[in-house]
Design an enzyme around this catalytic site. Structure first.
Site, short mmCIF file in Angstrom:
data_model
loop_
_atom_site.label_atom_id
_atom_site.label_comp_id
_atom_site.label_asym_id
_atom_site.label_seq_id
_atom_site.Cartn_x
_atom_site.Cartn_y
_atom_site.Cartn_z
N ARG A 1 0.84 -1.19 0.00
CA ARG A 1 0.00 0.00 0.00
C ARG A 1 0.88 1.24 0.00
NH1 ARG A 1 -4.59 1.33 4.45
NH2 ARG A 1 -2.87 1.07 5.89
N THR B 1 -1.04 7.53 -1.17
CA THR B 1 -2.28 7.44 -1.95
C THR B 1 -3.21 6.37 -1.40
OG1 THR B 1 -1.37 5.76 -3.40
CG2 THR B 1 -1.02 8.06 -4.06
N ASP C 1 -1.68 -3.07 12.63
CA ASP C 1 -1.18 -3.61 11.36
C ASP C 1 -1.05 -5.12 11.47
OD1 ASP C 1 0.86 -2.47 8.82
OD2 ASP C 1 0.80 -4.58 9.37
N ASP D 1 2.41 -6.68 10.62
CA ASP D 1 3.41 -6.45 11.67
C ASP D 1 3.15 -7.33 12.88
OD1 ASP D 1 5.01 -4.62 10.39
OD2 ASP D 1 3.93 -2.88 11.15
N1 URA Z 1 -4.13 -3.21 7.17
C1 URA Z 1 -3.91 -3.58 8.47
O1 URA Z 1 -3.08 -4.45 8.73
N2 URA Z 1 -4.64 -3.00 9.43
C2 URA Z 1 -5.56 -2.07 9.19
O2 URA Z 1 -6.21 -1.57 10.12
C3 URA Z 1 -5.78 -1.68 7.84
C4 URA Z 1 -5.04 -2.28 6.85
#
Ligand code: URA
Length: 219
Positions: free
Chosen positions: A107, A111, A208, A211
């Site tokens: 990502r 953007t 995330d 992560d």
């Molecule tokens: N990707 C993630 O890992 N967490 C989010 O909250 C949004 C996208």
């Protein structure tokens, strides 16, 4: 919000695992374990669209005719790298003949749009209607990456009813975005959260997912 073609699976075991995943005190191992438990249930749900055939077998007691998954179909599990990988161990346990087709997009943090970096999904030369595709990503946030992945398979003439989006948490914005282009796409999820924040994270969410799965949270 229109909830057509969203299958929300929220039994108590899922709720418990989701609570573990959301809690910021949960370590990476606990997070992965809970995620795998939920992904297994979502995969079972997805598999309800697989065609069954009659099969003659013999039990230790007698001959009988039973149901089995048709063996002339191709099942594709398509994890969106990297967080989508959390579904793969469960997927190959449950569906040992499935092919794992990784798709890689990251990502762009400005953007929020996906940028392809890995796509080796081959052309499908015959019988695309016999392909069943489960695209996995624990977080359906903006929906940008999932939309790209769905387009990839639709462009190979696989019917949209054979394609499913499997997500542990979905944001209303992501659902709406996907359904604008593919209203018939079924989204199977364990939770629909409130919203996205300005950085594109799901609220309340779990942070995330990549992560937390791969223990790369920066503290
Ligand atoms: N990707 C993630 O890992 N967490 C989010 O909250 C949004 C996208």
């Amino acid at each position: 919000m229109e909830l057509n073609n969203v299958r929300l699976i929220n039994n108590p075991v899922i709720c418990q695992s989701l609570t573990v995943m959301r809690n910021k005190k949960t370590d990476s191992q606990g997070f992965r374990f809970a995620a795998r438990k939920i992904s297994r249930v979502l995969l079972y749900e997805a598999s309800k669209n697989l065609p069954l055939v009659d099969k003659d077998i013999e039990t230790p007691i007698t001959k009988c005719t039973v149901k089995d998954i048709a063996d002339d179909i191709t099942i594709i599990i398509s994890p969106i790298l990297r967080a989508g990988l959390i579904f793969t161990d469960e997927a190959i346990d449950i569906l040992p003949n499935a092919r794992i087709r990784h798709v890689g997009m990251y990502r762009d943090e400005e953007t929020l749009k996906p940028v392809w970096y890995y796509n080796k999904v081959p052309a499908i030369t015959s019988n695309p209607e016999k392909y069943y595709v489960y695209i996995t990503d624990p977080m359906l946030a903006t929906g940008n990456s999932m939309l790209e992945a769905v387009r990839l398979y639709v462009n190979k003439n696989i019917p949209i009813k054979n394609i499913k989006s499997l997500n542990i948490i979905a944001a209303p914005e992501g659902i709406e975005f996907l359904h604008k282009e593919f209203p018939e796409l079924e989204i199977i999820t364990a939770a629909i959260d409130e919203r996205l924040n300005e950085k594109g994270y799901i609220v309340p969410g779990l942070g995330d997912a990549g992560d937390r799965i791969f223990n790369t949270v920066v503290v």
